[in-house]
Motif scaffolding. Structure first.
Motif, mmCIF file in Angstrom:
data_model
loop_
_atom_site.group_PDB
_atom_site.id
_atom_site.type_symbol
_atom_site.label_atom_id
_atom_site.label_comp_id
_atom_site.label_asym_id
_atom_site.label_seq_id
_atom_site.Cartn_x
_atom_site.Cartn_y
_atom_site.Cartn_z
ATOM 1 N N THR A 68 0.825 -1.208 0.000
ATOM 2 C CA THR A 68 0.000 0.000 0.000
ATOM 3 C C THR A 68 0.856 1.254 0.000
ATOM 4 O OG1 THR A 68 -1.801 -1.150 1.140
ATOM 5 C CG2 THR A 68 -1.805 1.261 1.223
ATOM 6 N N ARG A 69 1.825 1.316 0.909
ATOM 7 C CA ARG A 69 2.617 2.552 0.987
ATOM 8 C C ARG A 69 3.527 2.710 -0.234
ATOM 9 N NH1 ARG A 69 5.032 -0.537 5.113
ATOM 10 N NH2 ARG A 69 7.157 -1.207 4.626
ATOM 11 N N THR A 70 3.978 1.581 -0.821
ATOM 12 C CA THR A 70 4.825 1.674 -1.998
ATOM 13 C C THR A 70 4.042 2.204 -3.186
ATOM 14 O OG1 THR A 70 6.154 -0.182 -1.195
ATOM 15 C CG2 THR A 70 6.386 0.404 -3.506
ATOM 16 N N GLU A 71 2.838 1.663 -3.404
ATOM 17 C CA GLU A 71 2.021 2.161 -4.508
ATOM 18 C C GLU A 71 1.584 3.600 -4.252
ATOM 19 O OE1 GLU A 71 -1.566 0.621 -7.422
ATOM 20 O OE2 GLU A 71 -1.693 0.160 -5.291
ATOM 21 N N PHE A 72 1.280 3.923 -3.004
ATOM 22 C CA PHE A 72 0.924 5.300 -2.649
ATOM 23 C C PHE A 72 2.080 6.239 -3.013
ATOM 24 C CE2 PHE A 72 0.542 8.958 0.109
ATOM 25 C CZ PHE A 72 -0.830 9.222 0.149
ATOM 26 N N GLY A 73 3.299 5.812 -2.689
ATOM 27 C CA GLY A 73 4.460 6.649 -2.980
ATOM 28 C C GLY A 73 4.702 6.831 -4.464
ATOM 29 N N LEU A 74 4.580 5.752 -5.228
ATOM 30 C CA LEU A 74 4.842 5.882 -6.667
ATOM 31 C C LEU A 74 3.750 6.692 -7.350
ATOM 32 C CD1 LEU A 74 3.319 4.031 -9.100
ATOM 33 C CD2 LEU A 74 4.253 2.176 -7.738
ATOM 34 N N MET A 75 2.500 6.576 -6.870
ATOM 35 C CA MET A 75 1.439 7.391 -7.457
ATOM 36 C C MET A 75 1.618 8.864 -7.107
ATOM 37 S SD MET A 75 -2.045 5.142 -7.451
ATOM 38 C CE MET A 75 -2.834 6.383 -8.490
#
Length: 339
Positions: A68-75
């Protein structure tokens, strides 16, 4: 593990459509089928009752749970480029349909960016849970009051045909690592279903969890605080509550194992002793041997060449790939070909 209650879906444990509405009748038939199989299996689509949804919200905050936090960061990092890639030219309207919208945490990054660019678009979140959609609608009204929202309580197969009714470009979002919950054949079939109603100018935006250090993946599905274990075990509590089963939940344990050979993270519920479980709604009992397992979830991890090959087989082409600095996760922009 699905990254949102769409999850919601999956569907990898049994050949159940990810669009199947999990009502009581469907749950009964699913349990009857799954617990008479060898090996026994239940689908993770049934993780997401009210308690399960709350537990998953906790999982997303855990230090071990990177998706979740990785996808949040890349978005967040690529929000301008992602919005630009989704927006059609010359002010043509954009209809943004999200399957398994959940709480909209990551999607709001994109929605804010599209609004800041004064895009002409409508957001249509889809979820099988009316309460989840109502909570999302309320939060969007508070945070993004100018946003045009058309929530749709539906299974995926019911939502996709609505795309044909929309003017302009259509874009389907399937964020998180939900695509990894499908078995390979089901995954291909599902992507073909997503591509079928799309025109050449339409887009599909899908999240893929990438292969990485196996120990990082293992920890994400078996955290030190035991929240993931509670999430998996809640499936048995749900069967007790809704089907009158008599699972003694303390006689079961969560077990998760990652296989770097096939990229599959698999989760199980393991019986600590030989026991019989009666399910009143079915009028049926099921025998379990000591240390017998119920397979509850697959969560496949991918390489970029795998994603390219999968897309091509589904009649899609990869237009752009957005990843984080560590290349742990990818959000992939796809378009149909050959139409």
């Amino acid at each position: 593990m699905p990254s949102s209650p769409a999850i919601s879906p999956t569907f990898a444990a049994l050949p159940t459509s990810p669009a199947t509405t999990p009502d009581t009748q469907a749950l009964q038939e699913h349990v009857r089928s799954g617990l008479t199989r060898t090996p026994k299996t239940l689908s993770s689509m049934y993780f997401y009752d009210e308690v399960g949804s709350r537990l998953f919200q906790q999982i997303m905050q855990l230090p071990e749970y990177y998706p979740t936090r990785t996808e949040f960061g890349l978005m967040t990092e690529h929000r301008h480029a992602i919005a630009a890639a989704l927006m059609p030219a010359n002010g043509v309207p954009l209809h943004l349909l999200e399957l398994g919208a959940g709480d909209g945490l990551k999607t709001k990054i994109l929605l804010r960016e599209l609004l800041s660019q004064q895009a002409n678009f409508t957001y249509a979140p889809v979820d099988i849970s009316p309460s989840a959609l109502d909570e999302l609608r309320q939060s969007l009204e508070q945070e993004l009051p100018e946003l045009r929202v058309q929530p749709l309580t539906a299974e995926y197969t019911a939502a996709l045909p609505t795309l044909r009714e929309q003017p302009g470009r259509k874009a389907v979002l399937f964020l998180g690592s939900n695509i990894g919950n499908f078995l390979p054949a089901d995954r291909l079939q599902f992507l073909r279903q997503l591509a079928q109603p799309l025109a050449p100018d339409d887009r599909l935006f899908v999240g893929f969890d990438l292969r990485k250090d196996p120990r990082v993946i293992q920890a994400a599905y078996d955290d030190a605080q035991g929240v993931t274990a509670a999430f998996n075990l809640n499936l048995l509590h749900r069967l007790n509550r809704e089907l009158g089963a008599d699972f003694q939940v303390d006689q079961w344990q969560h077990f998760a194992q990652y296989n770097p050979l096939d990229g599959a993270m698999r989760s199980f519920l393991v019986s600590r002793r030989a026991q019989q479980v009666h399910v009143a709604a079915l009028g049926q009992s099921f025998a379990f041997e000591a240390w017998e397992a119920i397979h509850t979830e697959n969560s496949y991890k991918f390489t970029l060449p795998q994603i390219e090959a999968l897309a091509a087989e589904a009649g899609l082409q990869v237009l752009e790939v957005f990843t984080d600095e560590q290349a742990w996760f990818a959000d992939v922009l796809l378009a149909p070909v050959g139409k």
